[in-house]
Design a protein around this motif. Structure first.
Motif, PDB file in Angstrom:
ATOM      1  N   PHE A   8       0.865  -1.187   0.000  1.00 22.50           N
ATOM      2  CA  PHE A   8       0.000   0.000   0.000  1.00 22.50           C
ATOM      3  C   PHE A   8       0.896   1.229   0.000  1.00 22.50           C
ATOM      4  CE2 PHE A   8      -2.169   3.573   1.857  1.00 22.50           C
ATOM      5  CZ  PHE A   8      -3.411   3.535   1.242  1.00 22.50           C
ATOM      6  N   PRO A   9       0.645   2.244  -0.817  1.00 23.28           N
ATOM      7  CA  PRO A   9      -0.398   2.318  -1.841  1.00 23.28           C
ATOM      8  C   PRO A   9      -0.019   1.528  -3.095  1.00 23.28           C
ATOM      9  CG  PRO A   9       0.920   4.315  -1.847  1.00 23.28           C
ATOM     10  CD  PRO A   9       1.453   3.472  -0.739  1.00 23.28           C
ATOM     11  N   ARG A  10      -1.017   1.086  -3.853  1.00 25.93           N
ATOM     12  CA  ARG A  10      -0.700   0.445  -5.128  1.00 25.93           C
ATOM     13  C   ARG A  10      -1.518   0.995  -6.286  1.00 25.93           C
ATOM     14  NH1 ARG A  10      -0.639  -5.121  -2.652  1.00 25.93           N
ATOM     15  NH2 ARG A  10      -0.959  -6.346  -4.506  1.00 25.93           N
ATOM     16  N   THR A  11      -2.118   2.160  -6.100  1.00 27.88           N
ATOM     17  CA  THR A  11      -2.702   2.922  -7.216  1.00 27.88           C
ATOM     18  C   THR A  11      -2.375   4.398  -6.952  1.00 27.88           C
ATOM     19  OG1 THR A  11      -4.791   3.424  -6.122  1.00 27.88           O
ATOM     20  CG2 THR A  11      -4.712   1.342  -7.328  1.00 27.88           C
ATOM     21  N   GLY A  12      -2.497   5.209  -8.021  1.00 28.38           N
ATOM     22  CA  GLY A  12      -2.269   6.645  -7.854  1.00 28.38           C
ATOM     23  C   GLY A  12      -3.225   7.243  -6.827  1.00 28.38           C
ATOM     24  N   ILE A  69      -2.525   9.342  -3.199  1.00 27.21           N
ATOM     25  CA  ILE A  69      -3.100  10.647  -2.807  1.00 27.21           C
ATOM     26  C   ILE A  69      -3.794  10.517  -1.443  1.00 27.21           C
ATOM     27  CG2 ILE A  69      -4.882  12.354  -3.439  1.00 27.21           C
ATOM     28  CD1 ILE A  69      -4.200  11.608  -6.422  1.00 27.21           C
ATOM     29  N   GLU A  70      -4.532   9.425  -1.261  1.00 32.88           N
ATOM     30  CA  GLU A  70      -5.209   9.190   0.029  1.00 32.88           C
ATOM     31  C   GLU A  70      -4.186   9.110   1.166  1.00 32.88           C
ATOM     32  OE1 GLU A  70      -8.366   9.005   0.792  1.00 32.88           O
ATOM     33  OE2 GLU A  70      -9.386   8.760  -1.136  1.00 32.88           O
ATOM     34  N   LEU A  71      -3.081   8.423   0.905  1.00 35.20           N
ATOM     35  CA  LEU A  71      -2.070   8.267   1.960  1.00 35.20           C
ATOM     36  C   LEU A  71      -1.474   9.625   2.328  1.00 35.20           C
ATOM     37  CD1 LEU A  71      -0.291   6.530   3.810  1.00 35.20           C
ATOM     38  CD2 LEU A  71       1.264   6.182   1.876  1.00 35.20           C
ATOM     39  N   GLU A  72      -1.212  10.432   1.313  1.00 36.51           N
ATOM     40  CA  GLU A  72      -0.655  11.757   1.598  1.00 36.51           C
ATOM     41  C   GLU A  72      -1.601  12.542   2.515  1.00 36.51           C
ATOM     42  OE1 GLU A  72       0.686  13.911  -1.835  1.00 36.51           O
ATOM     43  OE2 GLU A  72       1.024  15.721  -0.668  1.00 36.51           O
ATOM     44  N   SER A  73      -2.899  12.422   2.250  1.00 37.39           N
ATOM     45  CA  SER A  73      -3.845  13.192   3.070  1.00 37.39           C
ATOM     46  C   SER A  73      -3.949  12.645   4.506  1.00 37.39           C
ATOM     47  CB  SER A  73      -5.222  13.275   2.399  1.00 37.39           C
ATOM     48  OG  SER A  73      -5.838  12.022   2.471  1.00 37.39           O
ATOM     49  N   VAL A  74      -3.531  11.399   4.708  1.00 35.37           N
ATOM     50  CA  VAL A  74      -3.462  10.864   6.079  1.00 35.37           C
ATOM     51  C   VAL A  74      -2.227  11.414   6.798  1.00 35.37           C
ATOM     52  CG1 VAL A  74      -3.102   8.739   7.430  1.00 35.37           C
ATOM     53  CG2 VAL A  74      -4.701   8.730   5.501  1.00 35.37           C
ATOM     54  N   ARG A 118       4.695   5.469 -10.007  1.00 33.05           N
ATOM     55  CA  ARG A 118       6.093   5.856 -10.203  1.00 33.05           C
ATOM     56  C   ARG A 118       6.193   7.358 -10.458  1.00 33.05           C
ATOM     57  NH1 ARG A 118       8.421   2.780 -14.984  1.00 33.05           N
ATOM     58  NH2 ARG A 118       9.012   1.086 -13.603  1.00 33.05           N
ATOM     59  N   GLU A 119       5.328   7.872 -11.338  1.00 28.76           N
ATOM     60  CA  GLU A 119       5.345   9.303 -11.653  1.00 28.76           C
ATOM     61  C   GLU A 119       5.099  10.153 -10.406  1.00 28.76           C
ATOM     62  OE1 GLU A 119       2.633  10.631 -14.749  1.00 28.76           O
ATOM     63  OE2 GLU A 119       3.647   9.213 -16.097  1.00 28.76           O
ATOM     64  N   TYR A 120       4.108   9.720  -9.619  1.00 28.14           N
ATOM     65  CA  TYR A 120       3.716  10.462  -8.419  1.00 28.14           C
ATOM     66  C   TYR A 120       4.910  10.623  -7.478  1.00 28.14           C
ATOM     67  CZ  TYR A 120       0.787  11.683  -4.388  1.00 28.14           C
ATOM     68  OH  TYR A 120       0.217  12.314  -3.322  1.00 28.14           O
TER      69      TYR A 120
END
Ligand code: G5P
Ligand code: MG
Length: 225
Positions: A93-97, A101-106, A189-191
């Motif tokens: 985790f995370p394994r999608t873009g 984004i959700e993790l960053e907001s946590v 990867r891009e993120y």
């Protein structure tokens, strides 16, 4: 010194679990969380989360992004790992873009963000054989009948409890999981490349990858993050 906030990503069977436990033996101050292990624990407990996860996992499908983000957030809060001192590593985790984004907001409300992302780059053709020989313990400890067999056949080294086969470790489901991984890899990867925290380590075996992984993590920790 800031804490390490690390992600280890890689195709199914690339060695995320194996390399995480090797890394934690060298750097025991790091805590680890595997999203797949959490889901398998819930399945073994027969909880509502486990019942929901089962159908996705058996198909090789990814669970919904928001659901996974909530699950990981709850686990991080419960373990009290979001403080300013605890170093942790997330496996799977995370394994999608969107999950990134959700993790960053946590993390942002805790003045924190992911500061290291490792991609394990293992050729898919060497992985399939590993999966058919994999046996696991409910704790997340992972064995392979050829590569790292248990001391007593089909028993966990620490507890002596029986090992089991994962329901998604068959060639058909493995192919679905592999395709899903590569479909999601580029946005992730891009993120993290944009954040300047992305490192790729390549190799055909975990023994080749491990020294590269260890020196990358040690250098990061020494840099003060
Ligand atoms: P998981 O549990 O996250 P995957 O598919 O990402 O599962 P997996 O299969 O757990 O990854 P791994 O951890 O990368 O693989 O690999 P491992 O277990 O360490 O090693 C594989 C085998 O190879 C072992 O037997 C090991 O002993 C052996 N091995 C290691 N190195 C070597 C070597 O050098 N040589 C040899 N010969 N053998 C070696 O996710 C499972 C499911 O949960 C859901 C999804 O449905 C997913 O499919 N899920 C999520 N859904 C949505 N979002 C998320 N974030 C989700 N997380 C989980
Ligand atoms: Mg794993």
């Amino acid at each position: 010194m800031n804490p390490l906030r690390m992600i280890i990503m890689g195709a199914p069977g690339s060695g995320k679990g194996t390399l995480t436990s090797k890394l934690l033996k060298k750097l025991p101050q790091i805590h680890s969380l595997s999203s797949g292990d959490i889901l398998r624990r819930e399945m073994a407990n027969g909880s509502e989360i486990g019942k929901m996860a089962k159908s996705y996992i058996e198909r090789g499908d990814l669970l919904p992004d928001k659901f996974m983000a909530n699950l990981i957030q709850a686990e991080l809060e419960q373990q009290k790992w979001l403080d300013a001192k605890t170093s942790f590593l997330l496996d799977g985790f995370p394994r999608t873009g969107n999950q990134a984004i959700e993790l960053e907001s946590v993390l942002v409300p805790h003045n924190s963000d992911i500061n290291m992302v490792i991609e394990l780059d293992v050729p898919p053709e060497v992985i399939l054989n590993r999966i058919s020989n994999r046996w696991v313990h409910i704790s997340g400890r992972v064995y392979n009948l050829e590569y790292n067999p248990p001391k007593v056949p089909f028993k966990d080294d620490i507890t002596g409890e029986p090992l089991f086969k994962r329901p998604d470790d068959n060639p058909e489901t493995f192919k679905v999981r592999l395709d899903k991984y590569f479909a999601e890899l580029e946005p992730l990867r891009e993120y993290y490349e944009k954040k300047g925290v992305y490192v790729k380590v390549s190799g055909e075996t975990s023994d080749i990858i491990f020294p590269k992984l260890l020196s990358a993590v040690e250098a990061k920790v020494k840099s003060g993050l």
